[in-house]
Scaffold this motif. Structure first.
Motif, PDB file in Angstrom:
ATOM      1  N   ASP A  58       0.831  -1.198   0.000  1.00 38.59           N
ATOM      2  CA  ASP A  58       0.000   0.000   0.000  1.00 38.59           C
ATOM      3  C   ASP A  58       0.871   1.256   0.000  1.00 38.59           C
ATOM      4  O   ASP A  58       0.560   2.236  -0.679  1.00 38.59           O
ATOM      5  CB  ASP A  58      -0.913  -0.007   1.223  1.00 38.59           C
ATOM      6  N   PRO A 101      -2.298  -3.312 -10.670  1.00 41.35           N
ATOM      7  CA  PRO A 101      -3.446  -4.026 -10.095  1.00 41.35           C
ATOM      8  C   PRO A 101      -3.863  -3.491  -8.727  1.00 41.35           C
ATOM      9  O   PRO A 101      -5.042  -3.520  -8.384  1.00 41.35           O
ATOM     10  CB  PRO A 101      -2.941  -5.471 -10.007  1.00 41.35           C
ATOM     11  N   VAL A 102      -2.905  -2.996  -7.958  1.00 39.92           N
ATOM     12  CA  VAL A 102      -3.232  -2.420  -6.647  1.00 39.92           C
ATOM     13  C   VAL A 102      -3.941  -1.089  -6.834  1.00 39.92           C
ATOM     14  O   VAL A 102      -4.973  -0.814  -6.210  1.00 39.92           O
ATOM     15  CB  VAL A 102      -1.955  -2.233  -5.806  1.00 39.92           C
ATOM     16  N   THR A 105      -7.751  -0.840  -8.040  1.00 41.12           N
ATOM     17  CA  THR A 105      -8.865  -1.083  -7.121  1.00 41.12           C
ATOM     18  C   THR A 105      -9.385   0.201  -6.488  1.00 41.12           C
ATOM     19  O   THR A 105     -10.418   0.185  -5.826  1.00 41.12           O
ATOM     20  CB  THR A 105      -8.437  -2.049  -5.996  1.00 41.12           C
ATOM     21  N   GLY A 106      -8.680   1.312  -6.696  1.00 41.76           N
ATOM     22  CA  GLY A 106      -9.139   2.588  -6.149  1.00 41.76           C
ATOM     23  C   GLY A 106      -8.190   3.120  -5.094  1.00 41.76           C
ATOM     24  O   GLY A 106      -7.224   2.446  -4.703  1.00 41.76           O
ATOM     25  N   GLY A 108      -8.591   3.697  -1.876  1.00 43.87           N
ATOM     26  CA  GLY A 108      -8.656   3.155  -0.516  1.00 43.87           C
ATOM     27  C   GLY A 108      -8.491   4.253   0.517  1.00 43.87           C
ATOM     28  O   GLY A 108      -9.172   5.268   0.481  1.00 43.87           O
TER      29      GLY A 108
END
Length: 209
Positions: A58, A101-102, A105-106, A108
């Motif tokens: 992250d 790909p991380v 997803t948006g 976060g």
């Protein structure tokens, strides 16, 4: 002679090393053990800064998004702002494809990701788009940018002329891999031009809801 002291382990060093490893070998190559080896430390020392591997990933994603230029919205109208931001984001993703790909997803809870969403959404709202339409436009832009950087259209074809003998319209498809940059960048630029032209037409006609 005294031995040189080992560089202090910091969150920044960990993120830089993790980012380099992901860039070179992909997300699956990252592990706490491998990262500790790359940094020349014992594995448990990483946990003083990050509780899990997911937190490190992250943080890498956050560091990548921080490189995207969102300041363009302060100096341009919404159309040019979207164009310059999209090109900056696309270039950043092209340089760090394994983290896409991380990011796809948006945002976060990542501050830089949320700041980017705020900049895009805010520019559209300030220009007079409705909240629902601004949301749609933001999503559409993300689909174009992340989708175009996620995989290469040109590399989807084999470098084998004989493979396409029975497909008359694909007789030069084997040449595409050799022109990857021109094909993929050209497709992104065309898609961006058409998307913005369509949005501009709607805007000028007052279709903003």
């Amino acid at each position: 002679m005294a031995r040189p002291r080992q560089a202090l382990l910091t969150r920044e060093r960990i993120v830089e090393a993790a980012s380099a490893l992901i860039d070179a070998e992909g997300l699956d190559a990252l592990s706490m053990r491998r990262l500790a080896t790359e940094l020349g430390v014992q594995g448990p020392s990483l946990y003083n800064h990050f509780a899990t591997k997911a937190e490190i990933v992250d943080a890498v994603a956050e560091a990548v998004v921080a490189r995207v230029d969102i300041g363009v919205f302060a100096d341009c109208d919404w159309r040019e702002g979207l164009r310059l931001w999209a090109k900056s984001y696309h270039a950043v993703l092209a340089a760090h494809p394994h983290i896409i790909p991380v990011l796809a997803t948006g945002p976060g809870r990542r501050p830089h990701g949320l700041a980017m969403a705020e900049a895009v959404y805010g520019a559209l709202i300030d220009a007079g788009w409705s909240r629902s339409r601004a949301t749609h436009i933001g999503a559409l832009m993300r689909y174009l940018i992340t989708g175009s950087a996620l995989g290469s259209f040109a590399l989807g074809f084999a470098d084998d002329p004989g493979l396409y003998d029975t497909y008359p319209h694909l007789h030069r498809a084997h040449e595409l891999p050799a022109h990857r940059a021109a094909v993929d960048e050209g497709a992104f630029e065309l898609g961006l031009d058409l998307l913005l032209a369509g949005l501009s037409d709607h805007y000028d006609q007052g279709v903003r809801r």
